[in-house]
Design a protein around this motif. Structure first.
Motif, PDB file in Angstrom:
ATOM      1  N   ASP A 144      -8.302   6.016   1.523  1.00 14.05           N
ATOM      2  CA  ASP A 144      -9.039   4.929   2.179  1.00 14.05           C
ATOM      3  C   ASP A 144      -9.529   3.915   1.147  1.00 14.05           C
ATOM      4  N   PHE A 145     -10.072   4.412   0.045  1.00  7.80           N
ATOM      5  CA  PHE A 145     -10.572   3.530  -1.014  1.00  7.80           C
ATOM      6  C   PHE A 145      -9.455   2.638  -1.536  1.00  7.80           C
ATOM      7  N   GLU A 146      -8.287   3.207  -1.785  1.00  7.65           N
ATOM      8  CA  GLU A 146      -7.160   2.431  -2.321  1.00  7.65           C
ATOM      9  C   GLU A 146      -6.667   1.386  -1.326  1.00  7.65           C
ATOM     10  N   ILE A 147      -6.671   1.735  -0.057  1.00  6.24           N
ATOM     11  CA  ILE A 147      -6.250   0.767   0.974  1.00  6.24           C
ATOM     12  C   ILE A 147      -7.217  -0.412   1.008  1.00  6.24           C
ATOM     13  N   ILE A 193       0.847  -1.201   0.000  1.00  4.02           N
ATOM     14  CA  ILE A 193       0.000   0.000   0.000  1.00  4.02           C
ATOM     15  C   ILE A 193       0.878   1.245   0.000  1.00  4.02           C
ATOM     16  N   PRO A 194       0.740   2.139  -0.978  1.00  5.73           N
ATOM     17  CA  PRO A 194       1.533   3.375  -0.976  1.00  5.73           C
ATOM     18  C   PRO A 194       1.254   4.215   0.269  1.00  5.73           C
ATOM     19  N   LEU A 249      -6.600  -6.957   8.623  1.00  2.00           N
ATOM     20  CA  LEU A 249      -5.727  -6.140   7.790  1.00  2.00           C
ATOM     21  C   LEU A 249      -6.180  -4.677   7.760  1.00  2.00           C
ATOM     22  N   LEU A 250      -7.481  -4.452   7.659  1.00  2.00           N
ATOM     23  CA  LEU A 250      -7.975  -3.073   7.636  1.00  2.00           C
ATOM     24  C   LEU A 250      -7.609  -2.352   8.927  1.00  2.00           C
TER      25      LEU A 250
END
Length: 407
Positions: free
Chosen positions: A188-191, A182-183, A236-237
């Motif tokens: 939040d959406f990308e994660i 994760i960059p 994970l979240l």
């Protein structure tokens, strides 16, 4: 034209649950009443008592303390379920939580076996990292002429402390690997999408997989069922700093598990299991992941959409998820509010430019779905959008108003 359709078959495995959180203060002063007769009872493993839990959870939202479901935050230090309990239930929660961490027997501040069971499940729903506990025993202490004077609680464990420590180390290492992709500036959406995609692509849905009621199945074996997918997603979240919890409940064919997630300050539901083609394929016609995309039909959806197929256990109140901005199809511009050929051309053109193998999009409602279906499939205008000359493999899902075409 060849039509490839996928029939959904639904997970029928009973639920056991959990989540990660901060250590709670417990009651270390256990008072023993001399000469007190006691009765010890063992609660069956959680996957065997869901029907009983649902009976307890039939405690409707007005029987459980309601609170304000819309303003509650998953950022409650101890977890979502903890934040929905009464003060007295939170005290029991802390006692159970510490007992499971320390593997010791404790006196709990309730005389109700039903309340003890409810709070036990709340602890597990909040803590996927307590994967090594799956049930408990309790002792009823009675005094002549007074009845029950106290209950004591002691967890039962799948693995001893040494084995649990080894598994924790392996799980954390695997979680770190996944999260490292994760960059630092990811939204939040990308994660959420990274975690969702990774779990779907790296996990096989296997009904009889070992440890399929906890996160070991996903992080160690890469095989699981709905419970493992949901707990691993939650784990994970939360490790990524987002707010998420586990939800158990029912779908048409049986018990199921999914997640409640906060994205950009709004609540959404997320079902990782239903994003995996392993789960969605029929037994007779298994579809290879190499040719089948991830399914985003249940990626950050509203309560109304979820309740068409899912029924949560009413153990505690849940928020009404109404936001749509971060739904996959809306966020990615793959959402049709009408039959618009310009938007369709843009969707297909962008997929070709990216080198995608498939195109997926969603219609706003059943009426739009029928319009698009008639235009693309019945009238065969699909060939206006793809390079194929003779056949276009595809599937459509009238229940979610979605289409998928292979390019």
């Amino acid at each position: 034209m060849k039509r490839n359709s996928l029939l959904l078959y639904l997970c029928i495995f009973l639920l056991l649950t959990g989540c990660s959180g901060t250590e709670l203060p417990g009651d270390d002063s256990v008072i023993t009443v001399p000469g007190t007769p006691s009765i010890t009872a063992e609660v069956p493993p959680a996957e065997a008592v869901v029907s009983e839990v649902e009976r307890q959870a039939a405690l409707s939202a007005d029987e459980i303390e309601e609170g304000d479901a819309d303003t509650a935050s998953l950022q409650e230090e101890q977890g979502y379920y903890y934040g929905k309990l009464s003060a007295s239930e939170q005290e029991i929660y802390g006692q159970i939580y510490n007992s499971l961490l320390n593997r010791n027997e404790v006196t709990v501040s309730t005389l109700s076996e039903d309340e003890l069971e409810k709070v036990f499940f709340c602890v597990l729903y909040d803590h996927p990292e307590i994967f090594y506990a799956n049930t408990y025993v309790y002792t009823v202490h009675q005094r002549q002429g007074e009845g029950i004077v106290k209950l004591t609680f002691k967890g039962k464990y799948l693995y001893d402390e040494e084995e649990s420590a080894k598994r924790i180390e392996m799980i954390e290492k695997e979680a770190d690997r996944i999260l490292s992709g994760i960059p630092k500036d990811a939204t939040d959406f990308e994660i959420i999408k990274h975690i969702f995609d990774t779990l779907v692509l790296e996990t096989e849905y296997v009904a009889d997989s070992p440890d399929n009621q906890n996160i070991c199945s996903v992080f160690m074996n890469h095989e699981s069922t709905c419970q493992g997918y949901a707990k691993a997603t939650q784990y994970l979240l939360m490790r990524a700093g987002l707010t998420a919890t586990f939800i158990g409940g029912k779908v048409t064919e049986g018990s199921h598990a999914w997640n409640l997630v906060m994205c950009d300050g709004e609540w959404y539901y997320l079902d990782t299991t239903w994003g995996d083609v392993d789960y969605q394929s029929t037994k007779e016609d298994t579809v290879d992941k190499a040719v089948m995309p991830i399914i985003y039909d249940y990626f950050l959806i509203t309560s109304d959409r979820l309740y068409e197929t899912h029924t949560p256990e009413p153990l505690v109140p849940f928020p009404d998820c109404v936001a749509t901005a971060d739904n996959y199809y809306i966020h990615e511009g793959l959402y049709l509010t009408g039959l618009d050929t310009e938007i369709l051309h843009a969707i297909f053109r962008a997929a070709y430019e990216r080198g995608d193998d498939v195109v997926q999009f969603r219609c706003a409602n059943d009426a739009v779905f029928e319009q698009v279906e008639n235009y693309l499939l019945n009238e065969q205008h699909i060939f206006d959008f793809v390079d194929a000359l003779e056949t276009v493999p595809y599937y459509d899902n009238p229940q979610t108003d979605t289409f998928c075409f292979w390019l």
